[in-house]
Design a protein around this motif. Structure first.
Motif, PDB file in Angstrom:
ATOM      1  N   LEU A 137      -4.392  -4.267   4.481  1.00 29.20           N
ATOM      2  CA  LEU A 137      -3.824  -4.651   5.763  1.00 29.20           C
ATOM      3  C   LEU A 137      -3.096  -6.041   5.591  1.00 29.20           C
ATOM      4  O   LEU A 137      -2.837  -6.675   6.361  1.00 29.20           O
ATOM      5  N   LYS A 138      -3.633  -6.743   4.289  1.00 30.32           N
ATOM      6  CA  LYS A 138      -2.566  -8.058   3.947  1.00 30.32           C
ATOM      7  C   LYS A 138      -1.471  -8.169   3.317  1.00 30.32           C
ATOM      8  O   LYS A 138      -0.793  -8.865   3.949  1.00 30.32           O
ATOM      9  N   HIS A 139      -1.225  -7.089   2.430  1.00 32.84           N
ATOM     10  CA  HIS A 139      -0.090  -7.255   1.952  1.00 32.84           C
ATOM     11  C   HIS A 139       1.421  -5.839   2.234  1.00 32.84           C
ATOM     12  O   HIS A 139       2.402  -5.892   2.180  1.00 32.84           O
ATOM     13  N   LEU A 140       0.955  -4.783   2.871  1.00 32.67           N
ATOM     14  CA  LEU A 140       1.974  -3.396   3.158  1.00 32.67           C
ATOM     15  C   LEU A 140       3.479  -3.686   3.996  1.00 32.67           C
ATOM     16  O   LEU A 140       4.014  -4.036   3.374  1.00 32.67           O
ATOM     17  N   TRP A 141       1.862  -5.203   5.073  1.00 30.88           N
ATOM     18  CA  TRP A 141       4.000  -4.949   6.357  1.00 30.88           C
ATOM     19  C   TRP A 141       4.534  -6.062   5.205  1.00 30.88           C
ATOM     20  O   TRP A 141       5.790  -5.929   5.288  1.00 30.88           O
ATOM     21  N   GLN A 142       3.747  -7.354   4.655  1.00 27.41           N
ATOM     22  CA  GLN A 142       5.055  -8.106   4.426  1.00 27.41           C
ATOM     23  C   GLN A 142       5.599  -7.564   2.738  1.00 27.41           C
ATOM     24  O   GLN A 142       6.496  -8.338   2.835  1.00 27.41           O
ATOM     25  N   GLY A 143       4.391  -7.126   2.187  1.00 25.39           N
ATOM     26  CA  GLY A 143       5.825  -6.039   0.675  1.00 25.39           C
ATOM     27  C   GLY A 143       6.643  -5.588   1.390  1.00 25.39           C
ATOM     28  O   GLY A 143       7.964  -5.289   0.819  1.00 25.39           O
ATOM     29  N   LEU A 144       7.150  -4.607   2.334  1.00 21.01           N
ATOM     30  CA  LEU A 144       8.112  -4.330   2.839  1.00 21.01           C
ATOM     31  C   LEU A 144       9.047  -4.592   3.619  1.00 21.01           C
ATOM     32  O   LEU A 144      10.147  -4.338   3.765  1.00 21.01           O
ATOM     33  N   ARG A 145       8.997  -5.596   3.858  1.00 22.70           N
ATOM     34  CA  ARG A 145       9.666  -6.862   4.317  1.00 22.70           C
ATOM     35  C   ARG A 145      10.113  -7.643   3.047  1.00 22.70           C
ATOM     36  O   ARG A 145      11.139  -8.569   3.599  1.00 22.70           O
ATOM     37  N   SER A 146       9.742  -7.984   2.230  1.00 28.62           N
ATOM     38  CA  SER A 146      10.289  -8.215   1.079  1.00 28.62           C
ATOM     39  C   SER A 146      11.206  -8.126   0.505  1.00 28.62           C
ATOM     40  O   SER A 146      11.865  -6.926   0.031  1.00 28.62           O
ATOM     41  N   PRO A 147      11.774  -9.128   0.178  1.00 27.95           N
ATOM     42  CA  PRO A 147      14.036  -9.272  -0.021  1.00 27.95           C
ATOM     43  C   PRO A 147      13.459  -8.794  -2.183  1.00 27.95           C
ATOM     44  O   PRO A 147      13.823  -8.926  -2.879  1.00 27.95           O
ATOM     45  N   VAL A 148      11.963  -9.682  -2.501  1.00 30.92           N
ATOM     46  CA  VAL A 148      12.060  -9.536  -3.947  1.00 30.92           C
ATOM     47  C   VAL A 148      11.935  -7.690  -4.280  1.00 30.92           C
ATOM     48  O   VAL A 148      12.453  -7.931  -5.497  1.00 30.92           O
ATOM     49  N   PHE A 149      11.269  -6.963  -3.357  1.00 33.59           N
ATOM     50  CA  PHE A 149      10.805  -5.829  -4.196  1.00 33.59           C
ATOM     51  C   PHE A 149      12.366  -4.723  -3.611  1.00 33.59           C
ATOM     52  O   PHE A 149      12.980  -5.003  -2.659  1.00 33.59           O
ATOM     53  N   THR A 150      12.610  -3.717  -4.682  1.00 30.38           N
ATOM     54  CA  THR A 150      13.567  -3.207  -4.629  1.00 30.38           C
ATOM     55  C   THR A 150      13.216  -2.098  -3.459  1.00 30.38           C
ATOM     56  O   THR A 150      11.859  -1.645  -3.533  1.00 30.38           O
ATOM     57  N   VAL A 151      14.192  -1.034  -2.972  1.00 33.61           N
ATOM     58  CA  VAL A 151      13.874   0.029  -2.558  1.00 33.61           C
ATOM     59  C   VAL A 151      12.453   1.490  -3.229  1.00 33.61           C
ATOM     60  O   VAL A 151      11.739   1.930  -2.081  1.00 33.61           O
ATOM     61  N   ARG A 152      12.959   1.231  -4.517  1.00 34.64           N
ATOM     62  CA  ARG A 152      11.897   1.963  -5.256  1.00 34.64           C
ATOM     63  C   ARG A 152      10.796   1.989  -4.924  1.00 34.64           C
ATOM     64  O   ARG A 152       9.571   2.210  -4.741  1.00 34.64           O
ATOM     65  N   GLN A 153      10.259   0.140  -5.120  1.00 30.24           N
ATOM     66  CA  GLN A 153       9.084  -0.605  -5.373  1.00 30.24           C
ATOM     67  C   GLN A 153       8.952  -0.432  -4.028  1.00 30.24           C
ATOM     68  O   GLN A 153       7.392   0.013  -3.551  1.00 30.24           O
ATOM     69  N   LYS A 154       9.321  -0.079  -3.035  1.00 36.09           N
ATOM     70  CA  LYS A 154       9.045  -0.631  -1.575  1.00 36.09           C
ATOM     71  C   LYS A 154       8.520   1.107  -1.574  1.00 36.09           C
ATOM     72  O   LYS A 154       7.069   0.969  -0.494  1.00 36.09           O
ATOM     73  N   LEU A 155       8.769   1.852  -1.399  1.00 36.18           N
ATOM     74  CA  LEU A 155       8.379   3.188  -1.574  1.00 36.18           C
ATOM     75  C   LEU A 155       7.044   3.689  -1.586  1.00 36.18           C
ATOM     76  O   LEU A 155       6.016   3.739  -1.732  1.00 36.18           O
ATOM     77  N   GLY A 156       7.147   3.172  -3.251  1.00 36.09           N
ATOM     78  CA  GLY A 156       5.328   2.907  -4.389  1.00 36.09           C
ATOM     79  C   GLY A 156       4.525   2.101  -3.245  1.00 36.09           C
ATOM     80  O   GLY A 156       3.509   2.539  -3.684  1.00 36.09           O
ATOM     81  N   MET A 157       5.011   1.118  -2.681  1.00 41.60           N
ATOM     82  CA  MET A 157       4.306   0.315  -2.413  1.00 41.60           C
ATOM     83  C   MET A 157       3.385   1.125  -0.719  1.00 41.60           C
ATOM     84  O   MET A 157       2.558   0.835  -1.070  1.00 41.60           O
ATOM     85  N   PHE A 158       4.346   2.042  -0.398  1.00 41.89           N
ATOM     86  CA  PHE A 158       3.740   2.129   1.290  1.00 41.89           C
ATOM     87  C   PHE A 158       3.208   3.350   0.651  1.00 41.89           C
ATOM     88  O   PHE A 158       2.110   4.076   1.242  1.00 41.89           O
TER      89      PHE A 158
END
Length: 832
Positions: free
Chosen positions: A691-712
């Motif tokens: 709840l705290k980090h998912l949406w923030q992480g998906l919008r973050s410019p720090v993560f690559t597309v691959r990392q955002k997929l892993g975060m999801f």
């Protein structure tokens, strides 16, 4: 102890040669000193006195001026002092002790010259302590009257002992001069005070030592801001910054650290820019911040950035290199009735921030003042919540089965076959989950190997063991002894950061070990209620360049710190090791968890790290660079503070590695109830992080597309999947209802059969990979892996899904109670 010579700004000591120029000398002495030119001071010349035309040594000195108040008991000494001051051009008035305020109100002076009564007759053992402190009483009288704090005050003393002079200067005198001094010297000293009027630090607008607003003037600035009309004020925040380590620093380095700490904090605030309009400090070393014209969220973000910067900086305080934990309390100006109350409330919030030491700015709330709430009714939610928690299994079925079934029925009546569409969604979801498990298994075979050599020489290192002693008392001594046997080529300190509600016998044993081996540092954390608080308290005390974090039941491998440095010295910031269960023989539950941990730490973590490009810190057997851990800290409000800290560090660009050969052995829960409590906490903690980090992480410019997929997958899909699998039941009920009974259903749909087979195959594949990559002592227990396969397929997977759904309901109901996992000494699995 040898008395130390204290340099003071006083005249030379009296001597027979100097007595000819005494301030309060008799008439004969004055004549011989050449003061006969001042008949009002020296009286008529003696008939036999030789005439001299030689100039007086101070004849060229400038004449004095200004109104001087002489304070002293009426008598010859006061009269002579008055004549001396008038002879040098001053206007003089007199006030006896106790009448200073009245005289100052009638004729405000430019300076005060007071006679120290102590010692005027030489040493006298019969004098009372009150007589001996007469000079200090005069100083106190002058300094406590209105306007007296800023008046130049010169003390004239008959016996200028160094100790007495030091006392007078420390208690408010601006200068001390012996009676044997030259009158013109007294005049010059008064003139110097008039040209450079001594003002108390707290009376200055800006403290000359720190460059900050003094406390009274900061209050004036704050009150002026509060008196502005609300229409023109537009928000604003008042913040107070304390330091959790200030007490320890002051005990070790003295009170000077308060001023220096405030200076260091102000320097950071100034470097960060203009988010703060005015900065002040108080005598306790708090930094005071006035932030007008900003909204609460902007202020909170600025204060968070300030806290992170302070925590990540090493400061020099009192010539010592230290790390500080800023504790920030704040509240909006709109909630401030006046400046004094505003600062008091912010300081209450500082105390709450110090308790957690997690760098988060704390907004003031009324409960922080500890005010009793009489006749306050319990909120309705607190009465309903326990009943709802007790009925959570029923609520789970109602929400996960009953509501969807009714929804499918009603939409079908409206002409929408939602149930059939959900059937294919569920099948696709089950296949996707199985596919992700298989992919993680395949990627784990080729995980990134540990660098063979360190990139830099081995630095000093630290281990932090976080313990709740009543729960860990049976195992903590064995744990500490295992850490003292570690093999590391440089300095290794072991910090046991623990909390306990009452003293325990095991503490005496630990103190004996610490006395025997100085590598062990015992750190009781007063007021702590969580592992996060214990770690946060330890991170500013450690001396190592990197820190290994462990629970109190862990026994790391002898070379663990060597191996961890191979990663950290080659560009990584955190490395997570492999947690192995050492009490698998204790119970069936422990055997199950032992194999599950191999599936997690030997298969999933390494495979996921390689698949998505980032690893996670699992709470124990993790090694951090100390600077990063100091900036990140652990948030005690999160039930899985380890995953929360991982996401915050990853968002800063930190690199995480996972090493399944970096082994530490721990204890597993031995009962189903203990396992339920542990996994409930984990599941609810993961939900909080999602709840705290998912949406923030998906919008973050720090993560690559691959990392955002892993975060999801890690944060999103894991929360959806338990409810998605439950949809099998309402879909079957809906299909049977629509077909007219279960006997009319076609169970042999090819694609459905294939999906079930593929899904069921994921369990054996994971168990096979876990056995293949397990540590040797567990790989030899093949029956454990077969048992895990059957139990996991038909029971344990459903058990974990049930725990996850229950955790969602608990979080929705606000039930965040931490239930510790009981520890006990147990028979270990034999290592070969």
């Amino acid at each position: 102890m040898q008395e130390r010579t204290i340099p003071v700004l006083t005249s030379h000591q009296p001597s027979p040669q100097d007595s000819s120029v005494a301030l309060l000398g008799n008439a004969d002495t004055a004549v011989h000193s050449g003061l006969g030119r001042h008949p009002e001071l020296a009286g008529a010349p003696h008939a036999d006195a030789p005439r001299t035309d030689a100039p007086h040594p101070h004849a060229d000195a400038p004449a004095g001026g200004g109104h001087v108040l002489v304070v002293g008991t009426p008598g010859p000494r006061v009269d002579r002092l008055t004549q001396t001051l008038r002879s040098t051009g001053h206007e003089v008035s007199h006030a006896p002790p106790g009448k200073v305020n009245q005289q100052v109100q009638q004729a405000p002076p430019d300076a005060v010259v007071a006679l120290d009564e102590h010692g005027r007759h030489g040493p006298d053992p019969s004098r009372t302590p009150g007589d001996q402190r007469a000079g200090l009483d005069l100083i106190r009288e002058v300094r406590t009257i209105p306007g007296g704090r800023a008046l130049p005050l010169v003390m004239v003393t008959a016996t200028p002992e160094p100790a007495g002079i030091v006392d007078m200067l420390r208690n408010g005198a601006d200068d001390c001069i012996p009676e044997a001094s030259d009158p013109v010297e007294l005049s010059a000293r008064i003139e110097a005070k008039l040209r450079r009027v001594p003002v108390p630090v707290e009376s200055l607008l800006l403290d000359p030592r720190t460059g900050l607003y003094s406390h009274p003037h900061f209050l004036d600035e704050l009150d002026r801001e509060l008196q502005r009309p609300e229409a023109s004020r537009r928000g604003g925040v008042i913040a107070v910054v304390g330091v959790a380590e200030i007490g320890a620093l002051e005990a070790r380095l003295g009170p000077r650290v308060r001023r220096e700490v405030a200076e260091r904090l102000a320097g950071v605030a100034e470097r960060l820019g203009s988010f703060c309009d005015r900065l002040g400090w108080d005598d306790d070393g708090h930094l005071l911040m006035l932030m007008p014209g900003v909204d609460e969220e902007t202020a909170r973000r600025a204060l968070q950035k300030f806290a992170n910067t302070v925590a990540g900086t090493r400061f020099v305080v009192a010539d010592e290199n230290v790390r500080l934990t800023p504790a920030i309390g704040w509240l909006p100006l709109a909630e401030c009735p006046d400046g004094t109350q505003a600062i008091a409330k912010a300081r209450d919030a500082v105390q709450e921030a110090i308790r957690h030491r997690d760098l988060r700015p704390v907004r003031y709330a009324p409960w922080m003042r500890g005010a009793p709430h009489r006749h306050r009714r319990r909120p309705l939610g607190s009465l309903i919540r326990p009943a709802l928690s007790a009925l959570s299994p029923v609520l789970t079925l109602l929400l996960g089965v009953g509501v969807p079934f009714v929804l499918y029925q009603q939409t079908y009546e409206l002409g929408w076959d939602l149930g059939s569409a959900m059937y294919w969604v569920v099948v696709a979801g089950l296949v996707l989950s199985a596919l992700l498990i298989v992919l993680e298994c395949l990627y784990s075979l080729d995980s990134t190997p540990r660098p063979e050599k360190p990139g830099q020489p081995y630095p000093p290192a630290s281990a932090v063991i976080a313990a709740y002693l009543p729960n860990e008392a049976a195992t903590i001594v064995d744990t500490v002894e295992s850490f003292l046997r570690l093999d590391y080529p440089n300095e290794l300190e072991i910090v046991l950061a623990y909390n306990t509600p009452h003293p325990l016998p095991v503490e005496e044993t630990l103190r004996e070990i610490a006395a025997r081996d100085p590598r062990l540092v015992l750190l009781p954390v007063a007021g702590s209620t969580s592992k996060a608080q214990n770690i946060n308290a330890a991170v500013t005390r450690v001396r190592g360049e990197f820190v290994g974090i462990f629970d109190a039941d862990h026994h790391p491998a002898p070379t663990a710190f060597r191996d961890a440095w191979h990663w950290l010295s080659n560009g990584y910031d955190v490395v997570q090791g492999h947690c192995v269960i050492r009490n698998g023989d204790s119970s069936r539950v422990a055997k199950l968890v032992a194999v599950e941990f191999e599936a997690i730490y030997a298969v999933s973590h390494p495979g996921r790290t390689r698949l998505y490009g980032f690893g996670v810190f699992g709470g124990s057997n993790g090694f951090w660079r100390t600077d990063l851990l100091a900036r990140t800290r652990m948030h005690g409000s999160m039930l899985t503070e380890d995953i929360d800290s991982t996401l915050r560090a990853l968002n800063e660009g930190s690199r995480f590695a996972v090493d399944r050969t970096l082994i530490s052995r721990e204890l597993a829960p031995t009962t189903l109830k203990a396992l339920w409590n542990q996994r409930s906490r984990w599941a609810q903690g993961w939900l909080q992080v999602s709840l705290k980090h998912l949406w923030q992480g998906l919008r973050s410019p720090v993560f690559t597309v691959r990392q955002k997929l892993g975060m999801f997958v890690l944060l999103g899909w894991r929360e959806i999947q338990p409810w998605l699998t439950l949809q099998i039941l309402p879909i079957l009920l809906y299909s049977a209802w629509r077909a007219g009974g279960f006997e009319r259903l076609d169970w042999a749909v090819p694609i459905c059969v294939l999906a079930v087979v593929f899904t069921m195959a994921a369990g054996p594949v994971q168990a096979l990979f876990a056995w293949r990559l397990a540590v040797p002592e567990l790989r030899q227990r093949s029956p454990w892996f077969w048992s895990y396969f059957f139990v996991s397929t038909f029971f344990y997977s459903h058990f974990k899904n049930l725990v996850a759904r229950q955790a969602h309901l608990k979080e929705a109901l606000g039930d965040r109670q931490w239930r510790v996992t009981p520890r006990a000494a147990a028979k270990a699995v034999a290592r070969r």
